[in-house]
Motif scaffolding. Sequence first.
Motif, short mmCIF file in Angstrom:
data_model
loop_
_atom_site.label_atom_id
_atom_site.label_comp_id
_atom_site.label_asym_id
_atom_site.label_seq_id
_atom_site.Cartn_x
_atom_site.Cartn_y
_atom_site.Cartn_z
N VAL A 135 0.81 -1.23 0.00
CA VAL A 135 0.00 0.00 0.00
C VAL A 135 0.83 1.27 0.00
O VAL A 135 0.28 2.37 0.12
CB VAL A 135 -0.98 0.01 1.20
CG1 VAL A 135 -2.01 -1.09 1.07
CG2 VAL A 135 -0.23 -0.10 2.53
N LEU A 136 2.15 1.18 -0.14
CA LEU A 136 2.98 2.39 -0.09
C LEU A 136 2.61 3.39 -1.19
O LEU A 136 2.54 4.60 -0.94
CB LEU A 136 4.47 2.03 -0.17
CG LEU A 136 5.13 1.67 1.16
CD1 LEU A 136 6.56 1.23 0.93
CD2 LEU A 136 5.07 2.85 2.13
N ASP A 137 2.37 2.92 -2.41
CA ASP A 137 2.03 3.86 -3.49
C ASP A 137 0.69 4.56 -3.23
O ASP A 137 0.62 5.79 -3.33
CB ASP A 137 2.00 3.12 -4.83
CG ASP A 137 3.40 2.86 -5.37
OD1 ASP A 137 4.35 3.51 -4.88
OD2 ASP A 137 3.55 2.01 -6.26
N PRO A 138 -0.40 3.82 -2.90
CA PRO A 138 -1.64 4.55 -2.57
C PRO A 138 -1.51 5.40 -1.32
O PRO A 138 -2.19 6.43 -1.21
CB PRO A 138 -2.67 3.44 -2.39
CG PRO A 138 -1.92 2.16 -2.31
CD PRO A 138 -0.63 2.37 -3.02
N ILE A 139 -0.64 5.02 -0.39
CA ILE A 139 -0.42 5.87 0.78
C ILE A 139 0.16 7.22 0.36
O ILE A 139 -0.30 8.27 0.81
CB ILE A 139 0.53 5.16 1.79
CG1 ILE A 139 -0.25 4.12 2.60
CG2 ILE A 139 1.17 6.19 2.74
CD1 ILE A 139 0.63 3.29 3.53
N ARG A 140 1.16 7.19 -0.50
CA ARG A 140 1.76 8.46 -0.97
C ARG A 140 0.71 9.32 -1.68
O ARG A 140 0.66 10.54 -1.47
CB ARG A 140 2.93 8.17 -1.91
CG ARG A 140 4.15 7.58 -1.23
CD ARG A 140 5.34 7.61 -2.21
NE ARG A 140 6.50 6.94 -1.65
CZ ARG A 140 6.81 5.67 -1.83
NH1 ARG A 140 6.00 4.91 -2.56
NH2 ARG A 140 7.89 5.16 -1.29
N HIS A 141 -0.09 8.69 -2.50
CA HIS A 141 -1.13 9.44 -3.21
C HIS A 141 -2.14 10.03 -2.21
O HIS A 141 -2.53 11.20 -2.33
CB HIS A 141 -1.86 8.51 -4.19
CG HIS A 141 -2.98 9.17 -4.93
ND1 HIS A 141 -2.80 10.21 -5.82
CD2 HIS A 141 -4.33 8.95 -4.88
CE1 HIS A 141 -3.96 10.59 -6.30
NE2 HIS A 141 -4.90 9.85 -5.75
N GLY A 142 -2.51 9.22 -1.22
CA GLY A 142 -3.45 9.71 -0.21
C GLY A 142 -2.88 10.86 0.60
O GLY A 142 -3.60 11.82 0.92
N LEU A 143 -1.60 10.79 0.94
CA LEU A 143 -0.98 11.86 1.72
C LEU A 143 -0.92 13.16 0.93
O LEU A 143 -1.04 14.25 1.50
CB LEU A 143 0.42 11.44 2.17
CG LEU A 143 0.47 10.35 3.25
CD1 LEU A 143 1.90 9.94 3.54
CD2 LEU A 143 -0.21 10.84 4.54
#
Length: 408
Positions: free
Chosen positions: A162-170
């Motif tokens: 989930v690191l990529d969607p986490i970055r997008h969410g942040l």
Amino acid sequence: MAHHDHDHEHNHERDAAAQVPYTARVITVSDRCAAGKRVDSAGPVLVAQLAAAGFDVDPHVVVEPDDAGRIAHAIREAARADVALCVTCGGTGLGPRDVTPEATLTVCDRMVPGLGELMRSRSAGITDHAWVSRGTAGTLARTLVVNVPGSPKGATENLGFVLDPIRHGLKMLRAEGPADCAAERAASEAASLASRPCVLFDFDGTLADTKRCIVETATEVLLGFGLTREQIGDAGRLVGPPFPAAFTLVYGLSEEDAAEVTRRYRAIYFKLGPESHPLFAGIRELLDELRAQGRRLAIVSSKNYKLIDAALADTGIEGLFDAVVSSRDPKDVGKQALVTRALEELGCAPHDAVMVGDRFYDIEGACACGVASLGVYLGNTAEDGELERAGATAVARSVAEMRAILVG
């Protein structure tokens, strides 16, 4: 030329700002790690993974037991520090002590269930056991909270998914709004306390100034039990937790010795009159005003039920409460169970109630039940900042401030 240089300077500043890494914090949830019976192996691995992914991660891993109130408090601390990403590790399974998702649901403003769904879906390609993981995600102010499993392998695999969607969410979560939006949210929550139909009150240090008599009686008993004044120190620490557990928590007495000290304490305390529990000035009027508004009131105290009943009668306020919930079991050491009982007796939903108390036990017990809280500094029972650190929705330092918050 100078204008061109000026624009170039601002572009450079914007580029540098864009490269500032997001901050991150890891919370390991484990009874055994918290008790020092096992070394935390997953937390440091997650710290290394986040650092390698470009996060400015706090190298100190917060370790908490499988306790919803403690986990919720640690998440709130991360949000108060404006940490961008808070990763909890452990407590996501079906064990009776696995309560991390519940704590996350309690504190978050908005849930982001897709992250949990993505982790389960990707993990299921490795093991079918993934489908019984209950990890979730949500936001508290500008902080994104993500639950991952407790094993080093499971934790790093799930976070990697989930690191990529986490970055997008942040990027979306932190793109707009000032850094103090958490304070704005807190102010909005505090303003809502006046509209909650049920108000739960602690007694000692909240409605009545009882510290002096508690300290004097406890000191007399502990001296008679063989402790020195140096060993006793600040007996005011006994205000808050229930007896006899308080004597174990504060002085390390065995269960048997704590029970005997409590027996001696109550033999003295039961003989005291109204002078041992005077109401703070203005409390009676505040209770009357809340009743006049149609609010439902309850006492929620860890004090022995006989002492509470006598104190309410002595002060003439017993008729103002729709429920009186106090300690009836010497083994009952948590405020959460008492808050739950009060809500049941009032027929009140957690979001319709506010808990008013003077120690972190009151605040954390309320938080664990999803109840807002008002921390009060009236009787010199809590250290400055204790109630805020425990997660109080609002704090008051006088009865007048209590009235302004609760009455509106």
